[in-house]
Design a protein around this motif. Structure first.
Motif, PDB file in Angstrom:
ATOM      1  N   SER A   1      36.806  90.115  36.713  1.00 16.12           N
ATOM      2  CA  SER A   1      37.258  88.733  36.947  1.00 16.12           C
ATOM      3  C   SER A   1      37.185  88.349  38.419  1.00 16.12           C
ATOM      4  CB  SER A   1      38.686  88.534  36.415  1.00 16.12           C
ATOM      5  OG  SER A   1      38.751  88.815  35.047  1.00 16.12           O
ATOM      6  N   ASP A   2      36.101  88.730  39.066  1.00 22.38           N
ATOM      7  CA  ASP A   2      35.924  88.425  40.483  1.00 22.38           C
ATOM      8  C   ASP A   2      35.894  86.903  40.688  1.00 22.38           C
ATOM      9  OD1 ASP A   2      33.896  87.724  42.808  1.00 22.38           O
ATOM     10  OD2 ASP A   2      34.704  89.711  43.249  1.00 22.38           O
ATOM     11  N   PRO A   3      36.805  86.358  41.509  1.00 25.15           N
ATOM     12  CA  PRO A   3      36.882  84.897  41.675  1.00 25.15           C
ATOM     13  C   PRO A   3      35.601  84.283  42.219  1.00 25.15           C
ATOM     14  CG  PRO A   3      38.847  85.964  42.555  1.00 25.15           C
ATOM     15  CD  PRO A   3      37.875  87.055  42.252  1.00 25.15           C
ATOM     16  N   ALA A   4      34.938  84.969  43.149  1.00 22.13           N
ATOM     17  CA  ALA A   4      33.712  84.429  43.732  1.00 22.13           C
ATOM     18  C   ALA A   4      32.609  84.324  42.684  1.00 22.13           C
ATOM     19  CB  ALA A   4      33.253  85.303  44.898  1.00 22.13           C
ATOM     20  N   LEU A   5      32.485  85.352  41.841  1.00 19.12           N
ATOM     21  CA  LEU A   5      31.459  85.334  40.802  1.00 19.12           C
ATOM     22  C   LEU A   5      31.755  84.265  39.754  1.00 19.12           C
ATOM     23  CD1 LEU A   5      30.859  89.161  40.214  1.00 19.12           C
ATOM     24  CD2 LEU A   5      29.401  87.552  41.458  1.00 19.12           C
ATOM     25  N   LEU A   6      33.021  84.126  39.388  1.00 19.26           N
ATOM     26  CA  LEU A   6      33.390  83.112  38.401  1.00 19.26           C
ATOM     27  C   LEU A   6      33.175  81.705  38.954  1.00 19.26           C
ATOM     28  CD1 LEU A   6      36.651  84.615  36.849  1.00 19.26           C
ATOM     29  CD2 LEU A   6      34.339  84.665  35.915  1.00 19.26           C
ATOM     30  N   THR A   7      33.496  81.511  40.222  1.00 22.44           N
ATOM     31  CA  THR A   7      33.295  80.200  40.846  1.00 22.44           C
ATOM     32  C   THR A   7      31.822  79.832  40.878  1.00 22.44           C
ATOM     33  OG1 THR A   7      35.273  80.481  42.215  1.00 22.44           O
ATOM     34  CG2 THR A   7      33.681  78.830  42.931  1.00 22.44           C
ATOM     35  N   GLU A   8      30.985  80.785  41.238  1.00 26.09           N
ATOM     36  CA  GLU A   8      29.553  80.523  41.312  1.00 26.09           C
ATOM     37  C   GLU A   8      28.972  80.248  39.931  1.00 26.09           C
ATOM     38  OE1 GLU A   8      25.998  79.563  42.605  1.00 26.09           O
ATOM     39  OE2 GLU A   8      27.792  79.839  43.854  1.00 26.09           O
ATOM     40  N   ALA A   9      29.423  81.003  38.933  1.00 25.65           N
ATOM     41  CA  ALA A   9      28.945  80.773  37.567  1.00 25.65           C
ATOM     42  C   ALA A   9      29.359  79.390  37.063  1.00 25.65           C
ATOM     43  CB  ALA A   9      29.485  81.863  36.640  1.00 25.65           C
ATOM     44  N   MET A  10      30.603  78.984  37.373  1.00 29.61           N
ATOM     45  CA  MET A  10      31.071  77.668  36.955  1.00 29.61           C
ATOM     46  C   MET A  10      30.309  76.564  37.687  1.00 29.61           C
ATOM     47  SD  MET A  10      34.991  76.224  36.814  1.00 29.61           S
ATOM     48  CE  MET A  10      35.563  77.747  36.053  1.00 29.61           C
ATOM     49  N   ARG A  11      30.035  76.783  38.938  1.00 27.59           N
ATOM     50  CA  ARG A  11      29.278  75.793  39.726  1.00 27.59           C
ATOM     51  C   ARG A  11      27.861  75.632  39.165  1.00 27.59           C
ATOM     52  NH1 ARG A  11      30.061  77.878  44.497  1.00 27.59           N
ATOM     53  NH2 ARG A  11      31.812  76.522  45.056  1.00 27.59           N
ATOM     54  N   LYS A  12      27.233  76.752  38.847  1.00 30.46           N
ATOM     55  CA  LYS A  12      25.886  76.718  38.268  1.00 30.46           C
ATOM     56  C   LYS A  12      25.891  75.982  36.945  1.00 30.46           C
ATOM     57  CE  LYS A  12      22.030  79.747  36.997  1.00 30.46           C
ATOM     58  NZ  LYS A  12      21.560  81.152  36.896  1.00 30.46           N
ATOM     59  N   LEU A  13      26.911  76.203  36.143  1.00 32.00           N
ATOM     60  CA  LEU A  13      27.042  75.517  34.860  1.00 32.00           C
ATOM     61  C   LEU A  13      27.221  74.018  35.073  1.00 32.00           C
ATOM     62  CD1 LEU A  13      27.069  76.460  31.917  1.00 32.00           C
ATOM     63  CD2 LEU A  13      29.557  76.620  32.044  1.00 32.00           C
ATOM     64  N   ALA A  14      28.039  73.654  36.047  1.00 32.32           N
ATOM     65  CA  ALA A  14      28.270  72.234  36.342  1.00 32.32           C
ATOM     66  C   ALA A  14      26.996  71.538  36.821  1.00 32.32           C
ATOM     67  CB  ALA A  14      29.376  72.101  37.383  1.00 32.32           C
ATOM     68  N   GLN A  15      26.161  72.249  37.524  1.00 28.66           N
ATOM     69  CA  GLN A  15      24.904  71.666  38.020  1.00 28.66           C
ATOM     70  C   GLN A  15      23.969  71.261  36.892  1.00 28.66           C
ATOM     71  OE1 GLN A  15      23.686  74.827  40.640  1.00 28.66           O
ATOM     72  NE2 GLN A  15      24.844  74.025  42.396  1.00 28.66           N
ATOM     73  N   GLU A  16      24.175  71.851  35.699  1.00 30.51           N
ATOM     74  CA  GLU A  16      23.362  71.479  34.539  1.00 30.51           C
ATOM     75  C   GLU A  16      23.828  70.176  33.912  1.00 30.51           C
ATOM     76  OE1 GLU A  16      23.351  74.819  31.904  1.00 30.51           O
ATOM     77  OE2 GLU A  16      22.555  76.204  33.428  1.00 30.51           O
ATOM     78  N   GLY A  17      24.982  69.670  34.346  1.00 32.36           N
ATOM     79  CA  GLY A  17      25.445  68.346  33.950  1.00 32.36           C
ATOM     80  C   GLY A  17      26.080  68.183  32.593  1.00 32.36           C
ATOM     81  N   PRO A  18      26.849  69.157  32.095  1.00 29.90           N
ATOM     82  CA  PRO A  18      27.543  68.930  30.816  1.00 29.90           C
ATOM     83  C   PRO A  18      28.647  67.891  30.983  1.00 29.90           C
ATOM     84  CG  PRO A  18      28.353  70.935  31.818  1.00 29.90           C
ATOM     85  CD  PRO A  18      27.214  70.469  32.679  1.00 29.90           C
ATOM     86  N   ASP A  19      29.119  67.350  29.881  1.00 26.08           N
ATOM     87  CA  ASP A  19      30.227  66.400  29.930  1.00 26.08           C
ATOM     88  C   ASP A  19      31.571  67.115  30.085  1.00 26.08           C
ATOM     89  OD1 ASP A  19      28.761  63.831  29.325  1.00 26.08           O
ATOM     90  OD2 ASP A  19      28.197  65.029  27.581  1.00 26.08           O
ATOM     91  N   LEU A  20      31.663  68.309  29.489  1.00 24.34           N
ATOM     92  CA  LEU A  20      32.912  69.071  29.512  1.00 24.34           C
ATOM     93  C   LEU A  20      32.595  70.551  29.689  1.00 24.34           C
ATOM     94  CD1 LEU A  20      36.042  69.346  28.938  1.00 24.34           C
ATOM     95  CD2 LEU A  20      35.414  69.591  26.514  1.00 24.34           C
ATOM     96  N   ILE A  21      33.331  71.202  30.591  1.00 22.83           N
ATOM     97  CA  ILE A  21      33.254  72.650  30.745  1.00 22.83           C
ATOM     98  C   ILE A  21      34.608  73.226  30.349  1.00 22.83           C
ATOM     99  CG2 ILE A  21      33.085  74.573  32.381  1.00 22.83           C
ATOM    100  CD1 ILE A  21      31.094  72.932  33.976  1.00 22.83           C
ATOM    101  N   ILE A  22      34.599  74.154  29.394  1.00 28.33           N
ATOM    102  CA  ILE A  22      35.815  74.853  28.973  1.00 28.33           C
ATOM    103  C   ILE A  22      35.719  76.278  29.494  1.00 28.33           C
ATOM    104  CG2 ILE A  22      37.236  75.584  27.036  1.00 28.33           C
ATOM    105  CD1 ILE A  22      36.003  73.330  25.381  1.00 28.33           C
ATOM    106  N   ALA A  23      36.581  76.639  30.433  1.00 30.82           N
ATOM    107  CA  ALA A  23      36.576  77.970  31.044  1.00 30.82           C
ATOM    108  C   ALA A  23      37.694  78.794  30.431  1.00 30.82           C
ATOM    109  CB  ALA A  23      36.741  77.864  32.552  1.00 30.82           C
ATOM    110  N   HIS A  24      37.374  80.003  30.028  1.00 32.87           N
ATOM    111  CA  HIS A  24      38.299  80.820  29.239  1.00 32.87           C
ATOM    112  C   HIS A  24      39.041  81.816  30.115  1.00 32.87           C
ATOM    113  CE1 HIS A  24      39.833  82.370  25.475  1.00 32.87           C
ATOM    114  NE2 HIS A  24      39.437  83.597  25.765  1.00 32.87           N
TER     115      HIS A  24
END
Length: 351
Positions: A72-95
């Motif tokens: 659960s490395d915060p830096a890796l999770l932040t980067e993964a979430m940022r990459k996902l957001a760059q794809e432009g979904p309407d909603l991101i659900i992070a678990h």
């Protein structure tokens, strides 16, 4: 005639293709971020079940990413979430509560995207949290442990340290002490929810120190504990979490069910119906359907079942209030000694 029919069908196909694409584009795009393995038989797999429910029940374009960081490395999770957001979904659900910090950061960077953290405690203009109150079933699991231990030594093993994990541990301890004030408590966070070896080693150390009931809040790493407990010939019992582990292995005396897949589906459904609201924390707890409950093995006595039912009723009514803070020491399996909780900060830095 056949030629004209083919032409008509071809024309219809050409006409329908853009319409189908347009309809697909009108559907909301919902992405689920799963920090660990989506098939871990634990908390992360609950997220995948939630994704499958979204796909099956809602008219949306759903996708997921998983296996980002076992620690659960915060830096890796932040980067993964940022990459996902760059794809432009309407909603991101992070678990998972480990996504609290990353969601606070990335939601500010992408104000036009809506964000939800499952088991989170964060809010913002485009951010909300949905929480399955695992502390309710964890407290009952503690009561079960306190009522069934023969040695008066109860163990707890978890992996990472997000806030929900700490709350769950505290609730379990509170339940133990409510029914068995004299019980000794051995608790440890190994730093890895998926590593079978280190979690098995923690279980072996707690058993050597007298624990005959161990509550695990783990993902794939739980299998290591199962194997260690089973090697003791039925003298040690196991309590699981998230799903009903009593249906999986006879070593489990109970399981603190808290089905987070329901929260994922609820968040997605609320978004599609327009009921989703930012800056809120939505809770689902004991007494609200089958989402949160304690399941029991068949060999649990009727007397203990009755006691647990009475305790559950008091939790639902508010007569019993759960203490969600644990101030005690932790049991280091490497040395067999008790250490202050600050010791885990060193482990976090190394993990």
């Amino acid at each position: 005639m056949h030629k004209l029919g083919s032409t008509a069908l071809l024309a219809a196909g050409l006409a329908l293709a853009p319409l189908t694409q347009a309809l697909a584009q009108d559907r909301p795009d919902i992405a689920v971020l799963i920090p660990g393995k989506h098939d871990d038989n634990g908390f992360m797999q609950a997220a995948y079940r939630g994704y499958e429910k979204i796909k099956a029940e809602l008219d949306v374009n759903a996708s997921y990413v998983s296996n980002i960081s076992a620690t659960s490395d915060p830096a890796l999770l932040t980067e993964a979430m940022r990459k996902l957001a760059q794809e432009g979904p309407d909603l991101i659900i992070a678990h998972g509560g480990q996504c609290n910090g990353p969601a606070e950061i990335v939601s500010k960077e992408f104000p036009d995207i809506r964000f939800v953290v499952i088991q989170g405690h964060v809010q913002g203009p485009n951010l909300s949290s949905y929480v399955v109150r695992q502390e309710d079933s964890a407290w009952l699991a503690g009561a079960l442990a306190g009522l069934t231990t023969q040695s008066d030594v109860v163990g707890h093993i978890s992996g990472a340290w997000p806030k929900p994990g700490l709350i769950g541990r505290a609730a379990f301890y509170d339940g133990v002490k409510h029914v068995n004030p004299d019980a000794r408590f051995l608790t440890w966070f190994t730093g890895d929810l998926d590593n079978t070896d280190i979690n098995a080693q923690a279980a072996a150390a707690e058993i050597a120190a007298g624990a005959d009931v161990i509550y695990t809040m783990l993902n794939a790493g739980r299998q290591g504990v199962i194997d260690e407990i089973k090697s003791h010939g039925g003298k040690v019992r196991h309590i699981g979490n998230v799903s009903d582990w009593t249906q999986v292995d006879a070593s489990f005396v109970g399981s603190a069910v808290a089905d987070a897949s329901v929260a994922i589906l609820s968040a997605a459904r609320d978004f599609t119906t327009g009921d989703w609201q930012p800056d809120q924390i939505t809770e689902i707890g004991l007494g609200q359907g089958e989402v949160v409950k304690l399941t029991l093995a068949e060999d649990v006595s009727p007397e203990i079942r009755q006691q647990l039912d009475q305790l559950a009723a008091k939790l639902i009514s508010g007569e019993i209030r759960i203490n969600t803070t644990y101030e005690g020491s932790e049991f280091n399996p490497a040395t067999g000694e008790f250490v202050d909780q600050s010791y885990k900060e060193e482990l976090k830095a190394k993990s």
